[in-house]
Design a protein around this motif. Structure first.
Motif, mmCIF file in Angstrom:
data_model
loop_
_atom_site.group_PDB
_atom_site.id
_atom_site.type_symbol
_atom_site.label_atom_id
_atom_site.label_comp_id
_atom_site.label_asym_id
_atom_site.label_seq_id
_atom_site.Cartn_x
_atom_site.Cartn_y
_atom_site.Cartn_z
ATOM 1 N N LEU A 169 0.832 -1.208 0.000
ATOM 2 C CA LEU A 169 0.000 0.000 0.000
ATOM 3 C C LEU A 169 0.867 1.260 0.000
ATOM 4 N N ARG A 170 1.969 1.237 0.720
ATOM 5 C CA ARG A 170 2.869 2.392 0.764
ATOM 6 C C ARG A 170 3.387 2.740 -0.638
ATOM 7 N N ARG A 171 3.724 1.730 -1.398
ATOM 8 C CA ARG A 171 4.225 1.948 -2.757
ATOM 9 C C ARG A 171 3.159 2.558 -3.651
ATOM 10 N N MET A 172 1.884 2.278 -3.374
ATOM 11 C CA MET A 172 0.794 2.779 -4.206
ATOM 12 C C MET A 172 0.389 4.215 -3.868
ATOM 13 N N MET A 173 0.859 4.717 -2.739
ATOM 14 C CA MET A 173 0.471 6.058 -2.309
ATOM 15 C C MET A 173 1.055 7.128 -3.232
ATOM 16 N N PRO A 174 0.317 8.224 -3.454
ATOM 17 C CA PRO A 174 0.805 9.326 -4.299
ATOM 18 C C PRO A 174 1.696 10.270 -3.496
ATOM 19 N N ASP A 175 2.155 11.300 -4.134
ATOM 20 C CA ASP A 175 2.928 12.349 -3.475
ATOM 21 C C ASP A 175 1.978 13.192 -2.612
ATOM 22 N N PHE A 176 2.272 13.268 -1.314
ATOM 23 C CA PHE A 176 1.394 13.990 -0.391
ATOM 24 C C PHE A 176 1.782 15.455 -0.212
ATOM 25 N N THR A 177 2.864 15.872 -0.791
ATOM 26 C CA THR A 177 3.396 17.212 -0.541
ATOM 27 C C THR A 177 2.361 18.309 -0.826
ATOM 28 N N GLY A 178 2.030 19.068 0.227
ATOM 29 C CA GLY A 178 1.108 20.192 0.084
ATOM 30 C C GLY A 178 -0.333 19.823 -0.184
ATOM 31 N N LYS A 179 -0.681 18.552 -0.032
ATOM 32 C CA LYS A 179 -2.020 18.081 -0.416
ATOM 33 C C LYS A 179 -3.011 18.124 0.749
ATOM 34 N N ARG A 180 -4.285 18.182 0.369
ATOM 35 C CA ARG A 180 -5.409 18.048 1.311
ATOM 36 C C ARG A 180 -5.885 16.595 1.217
ATOM 37 N N VAL A 181 -5.899 15.912 2.357
ATOM 38 C CA VAL A 181 -6.122 14.464 2.360
ATOM 39 C C VAL A 181 -7.316 14.100 3.239
ATOM 40 N N LEU A 182 -8.115 13.154 2.754
ATOM 41 C CA LEU A 182 -9.228 12.597 3.522
ATOM 42 C C LEU A 182 -8.990 11.114 3.729
ATOM 43 N N ASP A 183 -9.051 10.667 4.989
ATOM 44 C CA ASP A 183 -8.892 9.250 5.319
ATOM 45 C C ASP A 183 -10.235 8.733 5.827
ATOM 46 N N LEU A 184 -10.847 7.829 5.062
ATOM 47 C CA LEU A 184 -12.163 7.284 5.398
ATOM 48 C C LEU A 184 -12.004 6.002 6.214
ATOM 49 N N GLY A 185 -12.435 6.053 7.470
ATOM 50 C CA GLY A 185 -12.243 4.931 8.370
ATOM 51 C C GLY A 185 -10.823 4.933 8.900
#
Length: 243
Positions: free
Chosen positions: A34-50
């Motif tokens: 899953l870590r490898r599939m994650m995008p670049d988070f730099t400066g992003k607005r993120v929503l984590d469901l559950g």
């Protein structure tokens, strides 16, 4: 009525002893994929469901996310997240995923780990996530694999010597409610076919980028019973983008 077993004292105590609860992401057998599939988070607005204990929320912040919103139906989960993974960049909210206000184009990335098999409708979630993402926004999630959820009991068949014989797969095309025994409690989950997951995304305006049925990390195969996880898929992971 939305089920919330995680606020059951006995159930939560058992869950809190699991490797992924104690050791965070490094204790989750699927994290290396899953870590490898994650995008670049730099400066992003993120929503984590559950969001559970908030491990993925704090990971996003560590990778440069600007704002992270983590939601979970369990008060105990949110309380633990605020204790273990607090950050001025994270806002935790206690609510069901279905009740969240999915405002248009308010997030760059939406993630979810092992939550959607607790929800009856995957199509509804796809449409709501698509609505709240910006154009080109990323949606990455994991669920229990349809092979794992189909029969319902989520338990092996054993012989008279208590040796694991096989994993039962039945009623695959009959979607809907299943009762699984998890941590000594009967838990309601919703079986969905692979077709439902993939078409739900495509019909809601997503472009699928990657599909993975992860195997356990080799470093964890020494854990008792872990080698049996190579005999059938337990997780399904999908990465996609809003068109």
């Amino acid at each position: 009525m939305k089920e919330n077993k995680y606020d059951n004292e006995k159930f939560f105590e058992q869950y809190s002893r699991m490797s992924r609860s104690v050791n965070g992401l490094k204790g989750a057998g699927e994290w290396h994929v899953l870590r490898r599939m994650m995008p670049d988070f730099t400066g992003k607005r993120v929503l984590d469901l559950g969001c559970g204990f908030g491990w993925h929320c704090v990971y996003a912040v560590e990778q440069g996310a600007d704002i992270v919103t983590g939601i979970d139906i369990s008060e105990k989960m949110i309380k633990e997240a605020k204790m273990k993974n607090a950050s001025p960049h994270i806002e935790y909210k206690c609510m069901a995923i279905e009740d969240f206000e999915f405002q248009p184009e308010t997030f760059d990335i939406v993630i979810s780990s092992l939550a959607f098999h607790y929800l009856e409708s995957f199509t509804d979630i796809c449409e709501k996530v698509n609505k709240c993402l910006i154009s080109g926004g990323s949606f990455i999630f994991s669920v229990e694999h349809p092979v794992f959820t189909a029969y319902g009991t989520q338990e092996w068949y054993y012989d008279e010597d208590n040796k694991r014989l096989h994993w039962p797969v039945d009623r695959y095309f009959t979607e809907g409610k299943r009762i699984a025994n998890f941590l000594g409690e009967d838990v309601v989950k919703y079986h969905k076919t692979l077709t439902t997951y993939l078409n739900g995304l495509l019909n809601s305006g997503f472009e699928i980028k990657e599909i993975v049925e992860p195997e356990p990390d080799e470093t964890m195969l020494g854990i008792p019973g872990m080698s049996d996880e190579l005999r059938r898929p337990i997780f399904l992971m999908i990465s996609c983008k809003k068109k």
